[in-house]
Design an enzyme around this catalytic site. Structure first.
Site, PDB file in Angstrom:
ATOM      1  N   GLU A 192      -7.923  -5.502   5.131  1.00 37.00           N
ATOM      2  CA  GLU A 192      -7.952  -5.145   3.323  1.00 37.00           C
ATOM      3  C   GLU A 192      -6.836  -5.323   2.898  1.00 37.00           C
ATOM      4  O   GLU A 192      -7.073  -6.138   1.773  1.00 37.00           O
ATOM      5  CB  GLU A 192      -8.041  -3.058   3.187  1.00 37.00           C
ATOM      6  CG  GLU A 192      -9.570  -2.704   3.704  1.00 37.00           C
ATOM      7  CD  GLU A 192      -8.881  -1.318   3.954  1.00 37.00           C
ATOM      8  OE1 GLU A 192      -9.447  -0.016   3.055  1.00 37.00           O
ATOM      9  OE2 GLU A 192      -8.701  -0.638   4.575  1.00 37.00           O
ATOM     10  N   ARG A 244     -12.416  15.598   7.125  1.00 35.94           N
ATOM     11  CA  ARG A 244     -13.551  16.004   6.610  1.00 35.94           C
ATOM     12  C   ARG A 244     -14.674  16.213   6.866  1.00 35.94           C
ATOM     13  O   ARG A 244     -15.312  15.810   7.563  1.00 35.94           O
ATOM     14  CB  ARG A 244     -13.232  14.631   5.746  1.00 35.94           C
ATOM     15  CG  ARG A 244     -11.348  14.275   4.777  1.00 35.94           C
ATOM     16  CD  ARG A 244     -12.100  13.327   3.839  1.00 35.94           C
ATOM     17  NE  ARG A 244     -11.285  13.078   3.207  1.00 35.94           N
ATOM     18  CZ  ARG A 244     -10.647  11.399   3.567  1.00 35.94           C
ATOM     19  NH1 ARG A 244     -11.309  10.819   3.842  1.00 35.94           N
ATOM     20  NH2 ARG A 244      -9.543  11.428   2.755  1.00 35.94           N
ATOM     21  N   ARG A 275      -2.297  -2.038  -3.685  1.00 30.26           N
ATOM     22  CA  ARG A 275      -3.597  -1.130  -3.616  1.00 30.26           C
ATOM     23  C   ARG A 275      -3.837  -0.478  -4.424  1.00 30.26           C
ATOM     24  O   ARG A 275      -2.564   0.572  -4.364  1.00 30.26           O
ATOM     25  CB  ARG A 275      -3.337  -0.785  -1.887  1.00 30.26           C
ATOM     26  CG  ARG A 275      -5.170   0.241  -1.708  1.00 30.26           C
ATOM     27  CD  ARG A 275      -5.128   0.888  -0.599  1.00 30.26           C
ATOM     28  NE  ARG A 275      -5.871   1.938  -0.661  1.00 30.26           N
ATOM     29  CZ  ARG A 275      -6.443   3.010  -0.115  1.00 30.26           C
ATOM     30  NH1 ARG A 275      -4.933   3.426   0.767  1.00 30.26           N
ATOM     31  NH2 ARG A 275      -6.941   3.287   0.498  1.00 30.26           N
ATOM     32  N   ASN A 280       0.981  -0.893   0.159  1.00 29.95           N
ATOM     33  CA  ASN A 280       0.273  -0.449   0.460  1.00 29.95           C
ATOM     34  C   ASN A 280       0.893   0.744   0.109  1.00 29.95           C
ATOM     35  O   ASN A 280       1.323   1.525   0.955  1.00 29.95           O
ATOM     36  CB  ASN A 280      -0.939   0.215   1.375  1.00 29.95           C
ATOM     37  CG  ASN A 280      -1.623   0.871   1.418  1.00 29.95           C
ATOM     38  OD1 ASN A 280      -1.580   2.170   0.711  1.00 29.95           O
ATOM     39  ND2 ASN A 280      -2.545   0.716   2.844  1.00 29.95           N
ATOM     40  N   HIS A 297     -13.188   2.524  -0.011  1.00 27.18           N
ATOM     41  CA  HIS A 297     -13.283   2.187   1.126  1.00 27.18           C
ATOM     42  C   HIS A 297     -13.574   0.785  -0.281  1.00 27.18           C
ATOM     43  O   HIS A 297     -14.034  -0.382   1.744  1.00 27.18           O
ATOM     44  CB  HIS A 297     -13.966   2.201   2.683  1.00 27.18           C
ATOM     45  CG  HIS A 297     -13.179   3.592   2.736  1.00 27.18           C
ATOM     46  ND1 HIS A 297     -14.355   4.847   3.979  1.00 27.18           N
ATOM     47  CD2 HIS A 297     -12.320   3.622   3.513  1.00 27.18           C
ATOM     48  CE1 HIS A 297     -13.353   5.367   4.087  1.00 27.18           C
ATOM     49  NE2 HIS A 297     -11.798   5.033   4.141  1.00 27.18           N
TER      50      HIS A 297
END
Ligand code: ADP
Length: 396
Positions: free
Chosen positions: A383, A240, A90, A7, A179
């Site tokens: 993940e 955010r 990823r 990743n 996601h």
């Protein structure tokens, strides 16, 4: 088969070496400050941890160091690089080009590059990670696993913005969702725990971490998800804003004398629960502050939980009901209090919390009472394992 999962970020790179015989993590680590002074690698194998500081000018040097560490006699995990059967990468944005994971070849690289526009911060770093691996291990098959892929099953009625249609046709401005690897992983785990095929369950998966998104899954496909063209849309997050009246941008740009880059940064980095509380983007800090009577910390948690609840209600309505709701990621997995705060008042929907189960459950567990019509699950996301599974499936 041993699969290396990568990743890559712009200055960091996370890795895990997974033995696919039993899906166990053999070793994992994090390289930080690539291309910046003070580069280092933190590597873990079993209970052993080592840290090495070494200048790393770029991602190729970072990958070289990862492979050196993995082959080290003392703390390594393989005797030679040939033991690594495949690498899974990823990749954040697959745009409309990818609805699943793919074996990487030149045309895949071109398509990932073509999507840089949509994820200018992430895709270039992911590309650097892939290219660095290709340079160092040219004969090892590599797979790209996209954050957006699972959400490509979304219908147009969910992904089209109410903007002039030309902007979708010309610039691919639409909702993509993120996601996806996490939502897919926990959805599949929930189906296993319910002993039913995923296509027969109406599911709402809540990935609540530093970044948060919620997904409605019906007939095994994504019906809707809260993130949009970028990860800024949806529920409020650590930093955010989530959904806003778009007119706020012009208003604030004038009031705060900001340009486009500044307001974008403001919405991505200074807003969310950090912005409301003025304290922290970490939920644990806000819970502590709110217990001490800090009203803005309490308000930030109220706003977060209310907006998550609102989406859960909306998605139950959109699917014509819901069979199970899954909580995952940092907040979803670890905080029974916030789970309860979000789900209190959902009895009308048939969601009845069992406090003891919610508070004491470990690993993957049910948080609802036996009498609950809707099953609440807490399922740790993974993940990396999802990426490794897809990689193995494509490299057999
Ligand atoms: P990321 O989006 O960075 O992958 P994670 O899924 O790891 O994030 O979630 C990180 C967030 O989870 C942290 O910001 C922290 O606020 C939250 N978190 C972790 N443990 C707890 C806990 N026990 N209670 C509340 N929040 C927690």
């Amino acid at each position: 088969m041993k699969v290396l999962v990568i990743n890559a970020g712009s200055s960091s790179l996370k890795y895990q070496l997974i033995d696919m015989e039993n899906e166990s993590v053999i070793a994992k680590g994090l390289v930080e400050r690539i291309g910046i002074e003070g580069s280092n690698i933190a590597h873990k194998k079993g209970g052993d941890k080592i840290e090495i500081k070494k200048p790393l000018a770029n991602h190729v040097e970072a990958i070289q160091l990862v492979l050196e560490v993995l082959q080290n006699k003392e703390y390594g995990a393989v005797s030679s690089m040939d033991e690594i059967g495949a690498v899974g990468h990823r990749v954040v944005h697959g745009g409309e080009s990818f609805s699943g994971s793919v074996l990487i070849d030149d045309s895949v690289m071109d398509a990932i590059r073509a999507n840089i526009d949509l994820a200018p911060l992430h895709n270039p770093a992911n590309i650097m990670g892939i290219e660095a691996c290709k340079a160092v291990m040219p004969n090892t098959p590599m797979v790209a696993v996209f954050d957006t892929a699972f959400h490509q099953t979304m219908p147009a009625s969910s992904f089209i913005y109410a903007l002039p249609y030309e902007v979708y046709e010309q610039y691919k401005v639409r909702r993509y969702g993120f996601h996806g690897t996490s939502h897919k992983f926990v959805a599949e785990q929930a189906a296993i725990m319910m002993n039913k095929p995923l296509k027969d369950i109406k599911l709402i998966t809540c990935h609540l971490g530093n970044g948060s998104s919620i997904t409605a899954i019906k007939d095994g496909k994504v019906l809707d998800t809260t993130m949009g063209l970028t990860p800024l849309e949806g529920v409020p997050m650590g930093t955010r804003s989530g959904d806003l009246d778009p007119a706020i941008l012009e208003f604030l740009m004038a009031k705060l004398d900001m340009n486009v880059a500044q307001i974008t940064n403001y919405l991505n980095k200074k807003s969310g629960i950090l912005g409301i509380s003025g304290i922290s983007s970490d939920f644990r800090d806000l819970i502590a502050a709110s217990k001490e009577g800090n009203e803005r910390a309490a308000l930030a948690l109220d706003v977060f939980c209310y907006r998550v609840r609102k989406y859960i209600g909306a998605y139950a309505a959109a699917m014509g009901g819901v069979d199970a709701i899954v909580f995952t990621a940092g907040v979803g997995e670890n905080n029974s209090g916030l789970r309860k705060k979000i789900m209190t008042g959902m009895e009308y929907l048939g969601f009845i919390i069992d406090d003891a189960k919610n508070e004491n459950g470990k690993d993957a567990f049910v948080m609802t009472a036996d009498s609950s019509k809707v099953t609440g699950f807490v399922i740790p996301t993974n993940e990396e394992l999802m990426i490794a599974r897809d990689t193995k499936a494509l490299c057999k």
